[in-house]
Motif scaffolding. Structure first.
Motif, PDB file in Angstrom:
ATOM      1  N   ALA A 100       0.724  -1.229   0.006  1.00 11.99           N
ATOM      2  CA  ALA A 100       0.041  -0.152   0.276  1.00 11.99           C
ATOM      3  C   ALA A 100       1.120   1.351  -0.271  1.00 11.99           C
ATOM      4  O   ALA A 100       0.349   2.240  -0.659  1.00 11.99           O
ATOM      5  CB  ALA A 100      -0.698   0.279   1.309  1.00 11.99           C
ATOM      6  N   SER A 101       1.949   1.325   0.865  1.00  9.93           N
ATOM      7  CA  SER A 101       2.787   2.415   0.807  1.00  9.93           C
ATOM      8  C   SER A 101       3.517   2.723  -0.517  1.00  9.93           C
ATOM      9  O   SER A 101       3.858   3.842  -1.062  1.00  9.93           O
ATOM     10  CB  SER A 101       4.115   2.114   1.999  1.00  9.93           C
ATOM     11  OG  SER A 101       3.248   1.948   3.119  1.00  9.93           O
ATOM     12  N   ARG A 102       4.023   1.589  -1.143  1.00 12.22           N
ATOM     13  CA  ARG A 102       4.630   1.844  -2.468  1.00 12.22           C
ATOM     14  C   ARG A 102       3.560   2.338  -3.560  1.00 12.22           C
ATOM     15  O   ARG A 102       3.760   3.261  -4.317  1.00 12.22           O
ATOM     16  CB  ARG A 102       5.209   0.327  -3.085  1.00 12.22           C
ATOM     17  CG  ARG A 102       6.370  -0.262  -2.643  1.00 12.22           C
ATOM     18  CD  ARG A 102       6.897  -1.278  -3.234  1.00 12.22           C
ATOM     19  NE  ARG A 102       6.109  -2.616  -3.321  1.00 12.22           N
ATOM     20  CZ  ARG A 102       6.014  -3.302  -2.309  1.00 12.22           C
ATOM     21  NH1 ARG A 102       6.946  -3.264  -1.366  1.00 12.22           N
ATOM     22  NH2 ARG A 102       5.300  -4.492  -2.514  1.00 12.22           N
ATOM     23  N   LEU A 103       2.423   1.731  -3.624  1.00  9.48           N
ATOM     24  CA  LEU A 103       1.283   2.328  -4.403  1.00  9.48           C
ATOM     25  C   LEU A 103       0.938   3.785  -4.006  1.00  9.48           C
ATOM     26  O   LEU A 103       0.774   4.594  -5.145  1.00  9.48           O
ATOM     27  CB  LEU A 103      -0.006   1.484  -4.345  1.00  9.48           C
ATOM     28  CG  LEU A 103       0.241   0.005  -5.007  1.00  9.48           C
ATOM     29  CD1 LEU A 103      -0.937  -0.834  -4.411  1.00  9.48           C
ATOM     30  CD2 LEU A 103      -0.045  -0.036  -6.358  1.00  9.48           C
ATOM     31  N   ALA A 104       0.860   3.984  -2.878  1.00  3.02           N
ATOM     32  CA  ALA A 104       0.344   5.522  -2.388  1.00  3.02           C
ATOM     33  C   ALA A 104       2.007   6.329  -2.962  1.00  3.02           C
ATOM     34  O   ALA A 104       1.596   7.579  -3.369  1.00  3.02           O
ATOM     35  CB  ALA A 104       0.552   5.715  -0.869  1.00  3.02           C
ATOM     36  N   ASN A 105       3.029   5.939  -2.904  1.00  7.70           N
ATOM     37  CA  ASN A 105       4.184   6.543  -3.467  1.00  7.70           C
ATOM     38  C   ASN A 105       4.210   6.900  -4.947  1.00  7.70           C
ATOM     39  O   ASN A 105       4.417   8.076  -5.307  1.00  7.70           O
ATOM     40  CB  ASN A 105       5.491   6.096  -3.318  1.00  7.70           C
ATOM     41  CG  ASN A 105       6.106   6.422  -1.731  1.00  7.70           C
ATOM     42  OD1 ASN A 105       5.720   7.072  -1.030  1.00  7.70           O
ATOM     43  ND2 ASN A 105       7.155   5.400  -1.331  1.00  7.70           N
ATOM     44  N   ALA A 106       3.427   5.908  -5.477  1.00 13.50           N
ATOM     45  CA  ALA A 106       3.508   5.955  -7.040  1.00 13.50           C
ATOM     46  C   ALA A 106       2.339   7.149  -7.290  1.00 13.50           C
ATOM     47  O   ALA A 106       2.342   7.839  -8.200  1.00 13.50           O
ATOM     48  CB  ALA A 106       2.924   4.683  -7.633  1.00 13.50           C
ATOM     49  N   ALA A 107       1.196   7.128  -6.491  1.00 14.52           N
ATOM     50  CA  ALA A 107       0.153   8.234  -6.986  1.00 14.52           C
ATOM     51  C   ALA A 107       0.576   9.493  -6.366  1.00 14.52           C
ATOM     52  O   ALA A 107       0.307  10.479  -7.263  1.00 14.52           O
ATOM     53  CB  ALA A 107      -1.095   7.959  -5.875  1.00 14.52           C
ATOM     54  N   ALA A 108       1.407   9.515  -5.536  1.00 14.09           N
ATOM     55  CA  ALA A 108       2.160  10.924  -5.444  1.00 14.09           C
ATOM     56  C   ALA A 108       2.966  11.275  -6.410  1.00 14.09           C
ATOM     57  O   ALA A 108       2.966  12.347  -6.833  1.00 14.09           O
ATOM     58  CB  ALA A 108       2.863  10.669  -4.032  1.00 14.09           C
ATOM     59  N   ALA A 109       3.787  10.375  -6.883  1.00 14.24           N
ATOM     60  CA  ALA A 109       4.722  10.726  -8.079  1.00 14.24           C
ATOM     61  C   ALA A 109       3.988  11.056  -9.195  1.00 14.24           C
ATOM     62  O   ALA A 109       4.383  12.104  -9.926  1.00 14.24           O
ATOM     63  CB  ALA A 109       5.620   9.332  -8.325  1.00 14.24           C
ATOM     64  N   ILE A 110       2.939  10.644  -9.529  1.00 12.31           N
ATOM     65  CA  ILE A 110       1.868  10.993 -10.539  1.00 12.31           C
ATOM     66  C   ILE A 110       1.610  12.346 -10.513  1.00 12.31           C
ATOM     67  O   ILE A 110       1.449  13.160 -11.399  1.00 12.31           O
ATOM     68  CB  ILE A 110       0.673   9.927 -10.825  1.00 12.31           C
ATOM     69  CG1 ILE A 110       1.402   8.482 -11.403  1.00 12.31           C
ATOM     70  CG2 ILE A 110      -0.186  10.554 -11.993  1.00 12.31           C
ATOM     71  CD1 ILE A 110       0.552   7.428 -11.209  1.00 12.31           C
ATOM     72  N   SER A 111       1.089  12.350  -9.322  1.00  5.99           N
ATOM     73  CA  SER A 111       0.353  13.603  -8.988  1.00  5.99           C
ATOM     74  C   SER A 111       1.130  15.031  -9.301  1.00  5.99           C
ATOM     75  O   SER A 111       0.999  16.255  -9.555  1.00  5.99           O
ATOM     76  CB  SER A 111      -0.362  13.904  -7.720  1.00  5.99           C
ATOM     77  OG  SER A 111       0.752  14.087  -6.632  1.00  5.99           O
ATOM     78  N   VAL A 112       2.734  14.857  -9.174  1.00 11.31           N
ATOM     79  CA  VAL A 112       3.652  16.016  -9.013  1.00 11.31           C
ATOM     80  C   VAL A 112       4.034  16.359 -10.727  1.00 11.31           C
ATOM     81  O   VAL A 112       4.742  17.340 -11.029  1.00 11.31           O
ATOM     82  CB  VAL A 112       4.922  15.867  -8.201  1.00 11.31           C
ATOM     83  CG1 VAL A 112       4.596  15.411  -6.951  1.00 11.31           C
ATOM     84  CG2 VAL A 112       5.740  14.719  -8.748  1.00 11.31           C
ATOM     85  N   THR A 113       3.342  15.740 -11.445  1.00  6.50           N
ATOM     86  CA  THR A 113       3.941  15.852 -12.940  1.00  6.50           C
ATOM     87  C   THR A 113       3.057  16.644 -13.489  1.00  6.50           C
ATOM     88  O   THR A 113       3.271  17.021 -14.859  1.00  6.50           O
ATOM     89  CB  THR A 113       3.853  14.554 -13.696  1.00  6.50           C
ATOM     90  OG1 THR A 113       2.584  13.838 -13.600  1.00  6.50           O
ATOM     91  CG2 THR A 113       4.920  13.345 -13.027  1.00  6.50           C
ATOM     92  N   ARG A 114       2.043  17.040 -13.004  1.00  6.59           N
ATOM     93  CA  ARG A 114       0.802  18.175 -13.368  1.00  6.59           C
ATOM     94  C   ARG A 114       0.473  19.070 -12.499  1.00  6.59           C
ATOM     95  O   ARG A 114       0.797  19.109 -11.184  1.00  6.59           O
ATOM     96  CB  ARG A 114      -0.263  17.323 -14.027  1.00  6.59           C
ATOM     97  CG  ARG A 114      -0.837  16.283 -13.086  1.00  6.59           C
ATOM     98  CD  ARG A 114      -1.535  15.181 -13.943  1.00  6.59           C
ATOM     99  NE  ARG A 114      -2.232  14.309 -13.147  1.00  6.59           N
ATOM    100  CZ  ARG A 114      -2.518  12.971 -13.805  1.00  6.59           C
ATOM    101  NH1 ARG A 114      -2.157  12.677 -14.869  1.00  6.59           N
ATOM    102  NH2 ARG A 114      -3.144  12.031 -12.883  1.00  6.59           N
ATOM    103  N   ALA A 115      -0.043  20.056 -12.846  1.00  7.92           N
ATOM    104  CA  ALA A 115      -0.512  21.443 -12.159  1.00  7.92           C
ATOM    105  C   ALA A 115      -1.751  21.146 -11.365  1.00  7.92           C
ATOM    106  O   ALA A 115      -2.440  20.312 -11.640  1.00  7.92           O
ATOM    107  CB  ALA A 115      -0.757  22.440 -13.006  1.00  7.92           C
ATOM    108  N   GLY A 116      -2.024  21.616 -10.070  1.00  5.08           N
ATOM    109  CA  GLY A 116      -3.030  21.811  -9.468  1.00  5.08           C
ATOM    110  C   GLY A 116      -3.019  20.829  -8.207  1.00  5.08           C
ATOM    111  O   GLY A 116      -1.903  19.941  -8.006  1.00  5.08           O
ATOM    112  N   THR A 117      -3.839  20.481  -7.609  1.00  5.50           N
ATOM    113  CA  THR A 117      -4.203  19.361  -6.359  1.00  5.50           C
ATOM    114  C   THR A 117      -4.938  18.682  -6.824  1.00  5.50           C
ATOM    115  O   THR A 117      -4.693  17.474  -7.296  1.00  5.50           O
ATOM    116  CB  THR A 117      -4.520  20.135  -4.908  1.00  5.50           C
ATOM    117  OG1 THR A 117      -5.656  20.888  -5.193  1.00  5.50           O
ATOM    118  CG2 THR A 117      -3.312  21.324  -4.644  1.00  5.50           C
ATOM    119  N   ALA A 118      -6.232  18.567  -6.434  1.00  2.00           N
ATOM    120  CA  ALA A 118      -7.306  17.822  -6.789  1.00  2.00           C
ATOM    121  C   ALA A 118      -7.216  17.377  -8.322  1.00  2.00           C
ATOM    122  O   ALA A 118      -7.392  16.129  -8.608  1.00  2.00           O
ATOM    123  CB  ALA A 118      -8.809  18.241  -6.349  1.00  2.00           C
TER     124      ALA A 118
END
Length: 305
Positions: free
Chosen positions: A271-289
């Motif tokens: 679950a922690s690895r998958l959460a890290n991946a979700a965070a990594a995807i989020s930083v590649t684009r603008a905004g929050t939600a």
């Protein structure tokens, strides 16, 4: 389908890019400007919903255009809005965000209505809490609302994940009722009274929090992933590589994903690895939600469970 209730904040994000952070008294020409949905609670709700969770949002809005936009965004994401209340006195919260050319950010949050979320408001959502696999909380509302949510979750034996951000002092008695806590380095330092700036200091801080009675401690380390402490011991989970555009909301992406995958029954390390991946995807684009990852994107990331 996993069921998650998020008790927390919603604010409208007002974001501007800037070549560098202004010094006191300095005006910087920047751009582009974006307005969109945000707030730690709202972001985490979207993060979990996009990964396939059935999410109920508990927050408070004003009676204004930002509130109308909030409800529309939640409905578009498939999030249950039955327990979103309204304030007749306070406006919907807002966040003023500056993001520089390195993807780093500075944020000023005015909570507005969600800062007045009360125990009574949380009580209205007890049926959702009782039916949830996980109750996900932050500290971007009143402590009264946090305490009420933790008490309701305990009464119904639901798992509680507390993201202690932005930092407020949290009584040890409340921490002992939390199943999982997810501070970043700064918050871990404030919770433990020690400086946290490395894997080694994160491990020491995690031990202190674990000894307070919290069953799972995860200290997020930004680009270095996270440090996890559970009953079997502690270990480091590396970050996923990403081309950083905007780090705003990365912690929310992590927490929403973590809640979903733990609710799904994934082992903590996976679950922690998958959460890290979700965070990594989020930083590649603008905004929050709007930057939160979708389920198919995580699958494409090729994460081994």
């Amino acid at each position: 389908m996993t069921k998650i209730t998020v008790v927390g904040s919603y604010v409208t994000d007002l974001t501007a890019r800037t070549p560098h952070m202004p010094k006191p008294g300095e005006t910087v020409l920047g751009g582009p400007f974006r307005m969109g949905p945000g707030g730690k609670g709202g972001n985490q709700a979207v993060a979990a919903a996009r990964l396939g969770a059935e999410v109920t949002m508990v927050t408070k809005l004003g009676r204004d255009l930002f509130a109308e936009e909030a409800r529309r965004n939640f409905q578009e994401e498939g999030i249950d809005t039955r327990f979103i209340s309204e304030s007749a006195e306070e406006a919907t919260g807002a966040a003023l965000i500056a993001v520089d050319d390195h993807g780093e950010n500075m944020i000023v949050v005015t909570l507005g209505a969600c800062g007045d979320l009360s125990a009574a408001d949380v009580a209205e959502a007890e049926e959702a809490i009782a039916a949830s696999d996980v109750v996900l909380l932050q500290l971007e509302t009143s402590m009264e609302a946090v305490e009420a949510a933790v008490a309701a979750a305990a009464e119904h034996d639901r798992m509680v994940i507390l993201n202690p951000a932005p930092f407020q002092p949290v009584p040890d008695a409340l921490l002992q009722q939390v199943d999982c806590i997810t501070p970043n380095e700064t918050e871990a330092g404030l919770l433990t009274g020690m400086e946290v700036n490395s894997r080694e200091t994160a491990a020491a801080a995690a031990d202190i929090l674990f000894e307070k009675g919290i069953g799972i401690v995860i200290i997020t380390l930004g680009g270095d992933g996270c440090y996890v402490r559970e009953a079997a011991g502690g270990y480091h989970v590396p970050a996923m590589r990403a081309e950083v555009y905007d780090t705003t909301g990365a912690g929310d992406a992590f927490n929403g994903a973590l809640a979903h995958f733990l609710a799904e029954g994934k082992p903590l390390a996976a679950a922690s690895r998958l959460a890290n991946a979700a965070a990594a995807i989020s930083v590649t684009r603008a905004g929050t939600a709007p930057a939160m990852a979708y389920e198919h994107e995580l699958e494409a990331y090729g994460i081994e469970e």
